[in-house]
Design a protein around this motif. Structure first.
Motif, PDB file in Angstrom:
ATOM      1  N   ALA A 103       0.828  -1.205   0.000  1.00  0.00           N
ATOM      2  CA  ALA A 103       0.000   0.000   0.000  1.00  0.00           C
ATOM      3  C   ALA A 103       0.864   1.257   0.000  1.00  0.00           C
ATOM      4  N   MET A 104       1.946   1.235   0.774  1.00  0.00           N
ATOM      5  CA  MET A 104       2.833   2.396   0.827  1.00  0.00           C
ATOM      6  C   MET A 104       3.567   2.594  -0.492  1.00  0.00           C
ATOM      7  N   THR A 105       3.947   1.486  -1.141  1.00  0.00           N
ATOM      8  CA  THR A 105       4.619   1.598  -2.434  1.00  0.00           C
ATOM      9  C   THR A 105       3.669   2.153  -3.496  1.00  0.00           C
ATOM     10  N   PHE A 106       2.431   1.676  -3.480  1.00  0.00           N
ATOM     11  CA  PHE A 106       1.434   2.226  -4.404  1.00  0.00           C
ATOM     12  C   PHE A 106       1.300   3.732  -4.230  1.00  0.00           C
ATOM     13  N   ALA A 107       1.187   4.167  -2.980  1.00  0.00           N
ATOM     14  CA  ALA A 107       1.016   5.593  -2.725  1.00  0.00           C
ATOM     15  C   ALA A 107       2.245   6.390  -3.135  1.00  0.00           C
ATOM     16  N   ALA A 108       3.438   5.811  -2.977  1.00  0.00           N
ATOM     17  CA  ALA A 108       4.661   6.511  -3.350  1.00  0.00           C
ATOM     18  C   ALA A 108       4.709   6.796  -4.839  1.00  0.00           C
ATOM     19  N   TYR A 109       4.146   5.872  -5.661  1.00  0.00           N
ATOM     20  CA  TYR A 109       4.120   6.068  -7.109  1.00  0.00           C
ATOM     21  C   TYR A 109       2.929   6.915  -7.562  1.00  0.00           C
ATOM     22  N   ALA A 110       1.810   6.786  -6.859  1.00  0.00           N
ATOM     23  CA  ALA A 110       0.562   7.349  -7.366  1.00  0.00           C
ATOM     24  C   ALA A 110       0.162   8.680  -6.748  1.00  0.00           C
ATOM     25  N   ALA A 113       3.562  14.123  -2.578  1.00  0.00           N
ATOM     26  CA  ALA A 113       4.028  14.186  -1.188  1.00  0.00           C
ATOM     27  C   ALA A 113       2.956  14.829  -0.317  1.00  0.00           C
ATOM     28  N   GLY A 114       2.774  14.264   0.868  1.00  0.00           N
ATOM     29  CA  GLY A 114       1.778  14.771   1.795  1.00  0.00           C
ATOM     30  C   GLY A 114       0.458  14.032   1.730  1.00  0.00           C
ATOM     31  N   TRP A 115       0.149  13.455   0.569  1.00  0.00           N
ATOM     32  CA  TRP A 115      -1.094  12.720   0.385  1.00  0.00           C
ATOM     33  C   TRP A 115      -0.898  11.216   0.441  1.00  0.00           C
ATOM     34  N   GLN A 116       0.348  10.761   0.557  1.00  0.00           N
ATOM     35  CA  GLN A 116       0.622   9.330   0.441  1.00  0.00           C
ATOM     36  C   GLN A 116      -0.034   8.477   1.522  1.00  0.00           C
ATOM     37  N   PRO A 117      -0.006   8.855   2.812  1.00  0.00           N
ATOM     38  CA  PRO A 117      -0.695   8.017   3.812  1.00  0.00           C
ATOM     39  C   PRO A 117      -2.195   7.871   3.539  1.00  0.00           C
ATOM     40  N   ALA A 118      -2.846   8.985   3.170  1.00  0.00           N
ATOM     41  CA  ALA A 118      -4.289   8.923   2.909  1.00  0.00           C
ATOM     42  C   ALA A 118      -4.586   8.045   1.696  1.00  0.00           C
ATOM     43  N   ALA A 120      -2.726   5.550   0.563  1.00  0.00           N
ATOM     44  CA  ALA A 120      -2.464   4.159   0.943  1.00  0.00           C
ATOM     45  C   ALA A 120      -3.630   3.575   1.725  1.00  0.00           C
ATOM     46  N   VAL A 121      -4.166   4.338   2.670  1.00  0.00           N
ATOM     47  CA  VAL A 121      -5.321   3.884   3.450  1.00  0.00           C
ATOM     48  C   VAL A 121      -6.529   3.668   2.537  1.00  0.00           C
ATOM     49  N   GLY A 122      -6.753   4.593   1.613  1.00  0.00           N
ATOM     50  CA  GLY A 122      -7.873   4.455   0.688  1.00  0.00           C
ATOM     51  C   GLY A 122      -7.758   3.220  -0.183  1.00  0.00           C
ATOM     52  N   ALA A 123      -6.525   2.895  -0.620  1.00  0.00           N
ATOM     53  CA  ALA A 123      -6.321   1.716  -1.453  1.00  0.00           C
ATOM     54  C   ALA A 123      -6.665   0.439  -0.690  1.00  0.00           C
ATOM     55  N   VAL A 124      -6.230   0.348   0.563  1.00  0.00           N
ATOM     56  CA  VAL A 124      -6.533  -0.832   1.375  1.00  0.00           C
ATOM     57  C   VAL A 124      -8.037  -0.983   1.562  1.00  0.00           C
ATOM     58  N   LEU A 326      -0.302   3.689   8.902  1.00  0.00           N
ATOM     59  CA  LEU A 326      -0.304   4.989   9.566  1.00  0.00           C
ATOM     60  C   LEU A 326       0.848   5.181  10.545  1.00  0.00           C
ATOM     61  N   VAL A 327       1.507   4.071  10.983  1.00  0.00           N
ATOM     62  CA  VAL A 327       2.541   4.224  12.012  1.00  0.00           C
ATOM     63  C   VAL A 327       3.923   3.719  11.605  1.00  0.00           C
ATOM     64  N   ALA A 328       4.035   2.919  10.519  1.00  0.00           N
ATOM     65  CA  ALA A 328       5.308   2.276  10.179  1.00  0.00           C
ATOM     66  C   ALA A 328       5.913   2.875   8.915  1.00  0.00           C
ATOM     67  N   ASP A 329       7.186   2.486   8.629  1.00  0.00           N
ATOM     68  CA  ASP A 329       7.819   2.879   7.370  1.00  0.00           C
ATOM     69  C   ASP A 329       7.980   1.655   6.475  1.00  0.00           C
ATOM     70  N   LEU A 330       8.325   1.907   5.210  1.00  0.00           N
ATOM     71  CA  LEU A 330       8.371   0.838   4.216  1.00  0.00           C
ATOM     72  C   LEU A 330       9.437  -0.193   4.529  1.00  0.00           C
ATOM     73  N   ARG A 331      10.649   0.246   4.893  1.00  0.00           N
ATOM     74  CA  ARG A 331      11.736  -0.692   5.146  1.00  0.00           C
ATOM     75  C   ARG A 331      11.408  -1.635   6.300  1.00  0.00           C
ATOM     76  N   GLY A 332      10.841  -1.097   7.383  1.00  0.00           N
ATOM     77  CA  GLY A 332      10.487  -1.943   8.515  1.00  0.00           C
ATOM     78  C   GLY A 332       9.424  -2.961   8.159  1.00  0.00           C
ATOM     79  N   ALA A 333       8.443  -2.545   7.357  1.00  0.00           N
ATOM     80  CA  ALA A 333       7.377  -3.466   6.947  1.00  0.00           C
ATOM     81  C   ALA A 333       7.933  -4.610   6.112  1.00  0.00           C
ATOM     82  N   ILE A 334       8.863  -4.308   5.194  1.00  0.00           N
ATOM     83  CA  ILE A 334       9.431  -5.345   4.328  1.00  0.00           C
ATOM     84  C   ILE A 334      10.267  -6.336   5.136  1.00  0.00           C
ATOM     85  N   GLY A 335      11.103  -5.837   6.037  1.00  0.00           N
ATOM     86  CA  GLY A 335      11.937  -6.730   6.840  1.00  0.00           C
ATOM     87  C   GLY A 335      11.115  -7.671   7.695  1.00  0.00           C
ATOM     88  N   PHE A 336      10.091  -7.138   8.348  1.00  0.00           N
ATOM     89  CA  PHE A 336       9.237  -7.964   9.198  1.00  0.00           C
ATOM     90  C   PHE A 336       8.475  -8.987   8.364  1.00  0.00           C
TER      91      PHE A 336
END
Length: 411
Positions: A103-110, A113-118, A120-124, A326-336
């Motif tokens: 979801a975060m990667t989708f928002a980063a491309y689509a 800046a500033g709208w990416q969290p919203a 990503a949430v909308g996509a989910v 809403l609380v994590a970053d991309l790198r942490g999500a991928i590693g976990f």
């Protein structure tokens, strides 16, 4: 109430490709080349071999146990309830993190800046709603998203190789054995999607035939696509790929086709959505299987009578993914996520190794290679990701111990 068997081989292959050809192929090359250097294609080969071994284990198990739940159900049947629980728990928590990463990667491309969290949430939320209205709609939308992704990748490969400077690969950092293994661990994350087919074993037509074929075809297709894209990135960007956050968009710009960059970004967004959709579907089915066995609350075992989907599980998973976004970053999500996925496949190989007689479709050597590969790659992950993953698995084990204890006291 059982789930309806509506998916054919083409549908299952599309879901598998949609799970694999996602955000990884558009973003993983920079980090992978950064650690593997000139050995990145060797790393890709290692990741592909481990993925193939895991895929054959999943196919063999799914043919013998054509029910929802994937390795959770298979390991329960082959090596015991505790191993099944650990596999299912690892899958659910790891793939919830993976959904957040997609979801975060989708928002980063689509999104700007500033709208990416919203965004990503909308996509989910939107894709969870699609899943709640039937699995055939999921398969249809996945086909559309995979087609968009492959179109963008075809543009990158065609224009990239046509305009590639011959000398670029010579600028790559020298490869080391540990770096190549790290690269394989990163690239494995991009492959991890074929199990989505196996987790839908209760919804495919003729599962004993369809599931093994679909897994093999989907994985083979992903390997070909990844190899072509990897060669293109190496040929065009060379060492500069290590600092690129959008390497495929940079490829078309570097060869003088900057007007095509928006098309690549749209394809990346489509790929991320396709993977996110298939992941949400697979997690919902595993949660359903665990709820049926009371390994998560039985509330999630309810299947919607009209649409024949585990709607409660789908909604709960979507809410958890949104909270991580809403609380994590991309790198942490991928590693976990990688920690959970590799643990899941380690148990899948162990379960397949135990199968005997007519249920055995592949030699045990493949399961041994797959298990050793999982152990090797999981040890290349960041220490923090491994530590957090271990803690979460321990929490799951403690939950099950308490649940069993309470159940015994009530008898």
């Amino acid at each position: 109430m059982p789930l309806a068997r509506r998916l054919k081989t083409g549908d299952a292959v599309a879901i598998g490709l949609g799970s694999m050809i996602g955000a990884g192929v558009f973003s993983v090359w920079g980090p992978a080349i950064g650690v593997a250097g000139s050995g990145v294609l060797i790393a890709l080969a290692i990741a592909a071999v481990v993925a193939y071994c895991n895929a054959t284990a999943s196919a063999q198990l799914a043919a013998a146990h054509p029910v929802a739940g994937g390795t959770y159900a298979y390991a329960r049947a082959e090596i015991g309830p505790w191993w099944g629980f650990i596999a299912g728990w690892s899958f659910v928590v790891g793939k919830i993190a993976s959904c957040a990463a997609m979801a975060m990667t989708f928002a980063a491309y689509a999104a700007p800046a500033g709208w990416q969290p919203a965004v990503a949430v909308g996509a989910v939320a939107a894709l969870a709603a699609v899943n709640c209205f039937g699995v055939t709609r999921t398969a249809l939308l996945t086909r559309i998203l995979v087609a968009c992704s492959l179109l963008g990748l075809a543009v990158v490969v065609a224009f990239g190789l046509a305009g590639a400077p011959v000398a670029a690969p010579s600028t790559l950092p020298a490869a080391t054995a540990y770096g190549v293994l790290q690269g394989a661990g990163l690239l494995f994350f991009a492959f991890a999607g074929y199990a989505r087919i196996a987790t839908m074993g209760e919804e495919v037509v003729d599962p004993a035939r369809t599931i093994p074929r679909a897994i093999t075809l989907a994985l083979a297709g992903a390997v070909v696509v990844y190899a072509l894209v990897g060669i293109t990135v190496l040929a065009v960007l060379g060492e500069s790929a290590t600092t690129s956050t959008a390497p495929l968009a940079d490829v078309v710009s570097a060869v003088g086709w900057a007007p095509l960059e928006p098309l690549v970004r749209v394809s990346a967004a489509s790929a991320s959505l396709g993977a996110l959709l298939a992941l949400l579907t697979g997690i919902g089915r595993t949660t359903l299987a665990m709820a049926r066995e009371r390994d998560v609350p039985a509330f999630f075992s309810k299947i919607d009578e009209r649409w024949h989907v585990p709607r409660r599980a789908e909604i709960a998973i979507a809410l958890l993914v949104i909270s991580i976004v809403l609380v994590a970053d991309l790198r942490g999500a991928i590693g976990f996520s990688s920690f959970g996925v590799l643990t899941y496949y380690l148990i899948a190989n162990a379960a397949a190794f135990r199968q005997e007689g007519g249920t055995r479709r592949y030699p045990r050597a493949l399961q041994v290679i797959g298990a050793l590969g999982c152990l090797l790659l999981v040890n290349t992950l960041p220490v923090v990701a491994s530590l957090v993953g271990t803690i979460v698995i321990v929490i799951g084990v403690m939950y099950r111990l308490v649940r069993i204890r309470v159940q015994r006291l009530r008898l």
